[in-house]
Write a protein that holds these residues in place. Sequence first.
Motif, mmCIF file in Angstrom:
data_model
loop_
_atom_site.group_PDB
_atom_site.id
_atom_site.type_symbol
_atom_site.label_atom_id
_atom_site.label_comp_id
_atom_site.label_asym_id
_atom_site.label_seq_id
_atom_site.Cartn_x
_atom_site.Cartn_y
_atom_site.Cartn_z
ATOM 1 N N LEU A 82 0.945 -1.436 0.410
ATOM 2 C CA LEU A 82 -0.467 0.320 -0.120
ATOM 3 C C LEU A 82 0.889 1.159 -0.321
ATOM 4 N N ALA A 83 1.735 0.880 -0.936
ATOM 5 C CA ALA A 83 2.801 2.409 -1.356
ATOM 6 C C ALA A 83 2.120 3.434 -1.414
ATOM 7 N N VAL A 84 2.626 5.030 -0.672
ATOM 8 C CA VAL A 84 2.126 6.059 -0.570
ATOM 9 C C VAL A 84 2.857 7.472 -0.927
ATOM 10 N N ASP A 85 2.878 8.504 -1.301
ATOM 11 C CA ASP A 85 3.637 9.085 -1.684
ATOM 12 C C ASP A 85 4.066 10.160 -0.482
ATOM 13 N N TRP A 136 -3.285 -4.057 -5.101
ATOM 14 C CA TRP A 136 -4.447 -2.289 -4.098
ATOM 15 C C TRP A 136 -3.958 -1.596 -5.157
ATOM 16 N N ARG A 137 -4.256 -1.198 -6.126
ATOM 17 C CA ARG A 137 -4.323 0.154 -6.684
ATOM 18 C C ARG A 137 -4.116 1.603 -6.013
ATOM 19 N N LEU A 138 -3.085 2.398 -5.712
ATOM 20 C CA LEU A 138 -4.282 3.468 -5.002
ATOM 21 C C LEU A 138 -3.877 5.100 -5.810
ATOM 22 N N GLY A 139 -4.773 5.982 -5.480
ATOM 23 C CA GLY A 139 -4.682 7.317 -5.903
ATOM 24 C C GLY A 139 -4.907 6.775 -7.555
ATOM 25 N N PRO A 140 -3.778 7.880 -8.738
ATOM 26 C CA PRO A 140 -3.316 8.935 -7.896
ATOM 27 C C PRO A 140 -3.939 10.131 -7.872
ATOM 28 N N PRO A 141 -2.875 10.951 -6.456
ATOM 29 C CA PRO A 141 -1.811 10.569 -6.089
ATOM 30 C C PRO A 141 -2.638 9.814 -4.857
ATOM 31 N N ARG A 142 -0.882 8.377 -4.721
ATOM 32 C CA ARG A 142 -1.556 7.826 -3.895
ATOM 33 C C ARG A 142 -1.368 8.242 -2.289
#
Length: 194
Positions: A48-51, A110-116
Motif C-alpha cells: 500500500l505504498a503512498v506518496d 491494490w491500486r491507490l490514487g493517483p496521487p497515492r
Amino acid sequence: MRAGFPGFRLGSVLATSFTGTLTERQGNAVERIPTPRRLIDWLAVYGLAVDSCSAAQLGLARELREAIHAAATAAAMGHALPASAIQVINACSARGRAAAILTPEGQRQWRLGPPRRVEDALSVIAADAIGIIAGERDGKLALCASPTCRAAFFDTSQSRTRRWCDMNTCGNRQKKARFNANRRDKPAGEDAGH
C-alpha cells in the motif's frame, strides 16, 4: 528496519496486523509507527505504498487502528461493537480511492490514487476490518493470551484454538516464563532427568 525504531510485527491479516503497530497494550506499550515516515514504511510492506504522510494523516491512521482494535476486541469477546469504532471504520472505508486489481499471477493487489494518499491505504485496511468483523472470512477473532498484550488477532488455524497473536513473540515469552517458573519451583538438587 530503520535504526532506532522497533521492528514491525507482520502477520498475514492486514487489519489485525495494523492493530499490531501498537503492541504490549496492557503493559509498557510499544508504538511501532511513531512517525509519518514509519507509517509509510509499514504501508509499503503490505503493498500500500503512498506518496507522503503528514502528522494529521498519521493521527488518522492511529484513530483507525484503535477503532479496529476496539471493534475486533468486542467481536472476539461477543460484546456489542462500539458505535464510535464503527463510525471511524466506516468513514475511513468510504474516504479512500483504492481499487482491487488482478495480477497476471492471479494475485489481488491494490491500486491507490493517483496521487497515492494515506486515506486510500486506510480505506483498504478499514474494508479488510469490516470483512473480518462481519464474519465474511474463514477464521475467528480471538484475543492474545499474553496478559501484557491482549491484541485481537484473526485465527485461521484449523482448530481455531490459537492462543497467541504471534508465537515468535508473545507465545515464546509465555513459554519462557513458564519454564523459568518451573525451574524456580523445583527443589534444589533435583535434575530434570530424575
